[in-house]
Design a protein around this motif. Sequence first.
Motif, PDB file in Angstrom:
ATOM      1  N   ILE A  45       0.831  -1.213   0.000  1.00  0.00           N
ATOM      2  CA  ILE A  45       0.000   0.000   0.000  1.00  0.00           C
ATOM      3  C   ILE A  45       0.861   1.256   0.000  1.00  0.00           C
ATOM      4  O   ILE A  45       0.688   2.161  -0.821  1.00  0.00           O
ATOM      5  CB  ILE A  45      -0.958  -0.013   1.202  1.00  0.00           C
ATOM      6  N   GLU A  46       1.803   1.340   0.940  1.00  0.00           N
ATOM      7  CA  GLU A  46       2.600   2.552   1.090  1.00  0.00           C
ATOM      8  C   GLU A  46       3.780   2.609   0.119  1.00  0.00           C
ATOM      9  O   GLU A  46       4.235   3.694  -0.240  1.00  0.00           O
ATOM     10  CB  GLU A  46       3.122   2.661   2.521  1.00  0.00           C
ATOM     11  N   TYR A 127       5.849   6.054   9.215  1.00  0.00           N
ATOM     12  CA  TYR A 127       4.423   6.149   9.508  1.00  0.00           C
ATOM     13  C   TYR A 127       3.668   6.146   8.186  1.00  0.00           C
ATOM     14  O   TYR A 127       4.189   6.564   7.145  1.00  0.00           O
ATOM     15  CB  TYR A 127       4.111   7.422  10.304  1.00  0.00           C
ATOM     16  N   PRO A 128       2.435   5.674   8.186  1.00  0.00           N
ATOM     17  CA  PRO A 128       1.655   5.663   6.939  1.00  0.00           C
ATOM     18  C   PRO A 128       1.220   7.067   6.536  1.00  0.00           C
ATOM     19  O   PRO A 128       0.909   7.908   7.383  1.00  0.00           O
ATOM     20  CB  PRO A 128       0.452   4.771   7.276  1.00  0.00           C
ATOM     21  N   VAL A 129       1.189   7.301   5.235  1.00  0.00           N
ATOM     22  CA  VAL A 129       0.826   8.612   4.686  1.00  0.00           C
ATOM     23  C   VAL A 129      -0.538   8.563   4.016  1.00  0.00           C
ATOM     24  O   VAL A 129      -1.340   9.501   4.152  1.00  0.00           O
ATOM     25  CB  VAL A 129       1.905   9.098   3.695  1.00  0.00           C
ATOM     26  N   LYS A 134      -3.478   4.548   6.881  1.00  0.00           N
ATOM     27  CA  LYS A 134      -3.779   4.990   8.250  1.00  0.00           C
ATOM     28  C   LYS A 134      -4.925   4.181   8.845  1.00  0.00           C
ATOM     29  O   LYS A 134      -4.868   3.768  10.015  1.00  0.00           O
ATOM     30  CB  LYS A 134      -4.128   6.476   8.241  1.00  0.00           C
ATOM     31  N   TYR A 135      -5.977   3.941   8.039  1.00  0.00           N
ATOM     32  CA  TYR A 135      -7.100   3.151   8.537  1.00  0.00           C
ATOM     33  C   TYR A 135      -6.676   1.708   8.836  1.00  0.00           C
ATOM     34  O   TYR A 135      -7.048   1.129   9.863  1.00  0.00           O
ATOM     35  CB  TYR A 135      -8.246   3.156   7.530  1.00  0.00           C
ATOM     36  N   LEU A 136      -5.883   1.148   7.928  1.00  0.00           N
ATOM     37  CA  LEU A 136      -5.413  -0.222   8.145  1.00  0.00           C
ATOM     38  C   LEU A 136      -4.439  -0.303   9.322  1.00  0.00           C
ATOM     39  O   LEU A 136      -4.380  -1.324  10.009  1.00  0.00           O
ATOM     40  CB  LEU A 136      -4.741  -0.750   6.870  1.00  0.00           C
ATOM     41  N   ALA A 141      -3.330  -2.403  14.570  1.00  0.00           N
ATOM     42  CA  ALA A 141      -2.961  -2.240  15.977  1.00  0.00           C
ATOM     43  C   ALA A 141      -4.054  -2.746  16.901  1.00  0.00           C
ATOM     44  O   ALA A 141      -3.767  -3.237  18.011  1.00  0.00           O
ATOM     45  CB  ALA A 141      -2.666  -0.776  16.272  1.00  0.00           C
ATOM     46  N   LEU A 142      -5.308  -2.654  16.470  1.00  0.00           N
ATOM     47  CA  LEU A 142      -6.429  -3.075  17.307  1.00  0.00           C
ATOM     48  C   LEU A 142      -6.380  -4.562  17.620  1.00  0.00           C
ATOM     49  O   LEU A 142      -6.752  -4.987  18.721  1.00  0.00           O
ATOM     50  CB  LEU A 142      -7.746  -2.725  16.602  1.00  0.00           C
TER      51      LEU A 142
END
Length: 391
Positions: A45-46, A127-129, A134-136, A141-142
């Motif tokens: 993705i990133e 960090y995701p951009v 960001k949602y994933l 982390a959840l």
Amino acid sequence: MASTSQPLRGKRACKKIFWAVFPHACFILSLVIYAFLGALMFSHIEGNRKVNLSEEYRKFLQNLWYISRNLSDNMTENEEIFKEEIHTLLNTAERDWFVNPKDKWTFFGSLFFCCTVFTTVGYGNTYPVTRTGKYLCMLYALFGIPLMFLVLTDMGDILATVLSKCYNEFRKLQSKLLASKLCSGCTCDKGDKLKSRAQSKIVINEPLSIMEVLKSQPGVKRKPVKCRNAEIFEMLIARENERTGPLRNKSIERWSSCPELARGKTMSRVIENFDKIGKQLEKLDVPIVLMVLVIFVYISCAAAILPNWETRLDFQEAFYFCFITLTTIGFGDTQLEHPKFFLFFSLYIIIGMEIVFIAFKLGQDRLIGLYKKVISFCGEKKMPSMKIYPK
């Protein structure tokens, strides 16, 4: 019969060891698979996102060119003004303008990012951009953080068992040394008396035979011969049952006649192993000074190894970096040149986090005990004395 029973015993022992290790291996394997899946997801993705140079990037280059052009030959006169302008200009810059996403979000880079997410370290260097990333990341982390804490709790039981056994063995050795020093000052007569007492105790503790038991009970002699014979027969049967072990025979009969019962018993034992997670950690009671010493030695070993490939770090900086990592503070002020090599320290990070967690728990228990003593002491001092007056 002996030759056939030995392979069966070996197979049963291997099965017991396998099912005892199965919960621990299951948790660790789940965490490893979860980390690899996250690395594949974030690298795709990133890493494949397109970088669009916005108008802000062009303004940044124009301002930088303008500052460098207006800079005079005499640096000492305009040095402070130059520093302030450069500082304000660099604060507006974004990291994505100068870094290629494919070079940053490789598989190992993404794996390092996933480890920092579910260990709650979060250095902040990566960090995701994208909005999808960001949602994933939140969803990852959840589920990843509870799995990580489950692994920490499971490994905490192992470390708690090892630490408690080592501490108990040390206390036994210490008591033996003190006892040997005290006994060295005693006379030989006292030693002979102690030996005779120990031997007498050993003789008394040996199991008595049926006839000795009957002789020691005078009430049996007065009874008729038939009653005595019946009682002797019942006692012999009871003793024979104790020797043969009925529980063991029942388990063998179940396994030979109905294997489904044995499988159900094995699965119930595995489920019991899952239910026992965290029990040994609650029973751990070692001095907090010992845990602090273990943490210091553990971090010092890594701080001595880390500068071998991280040339910009010395022992003190590496010690600081390891402490910030294991305590999950993760400022991100220390950047690694080779994060791939640090991934080999994943097991080191997990075990170190567990040691720090045990130390924090022991400190918490000590603080709770201290608060209880202080509150009880203050309550006793402020409690008014109850006087009883006669009527």
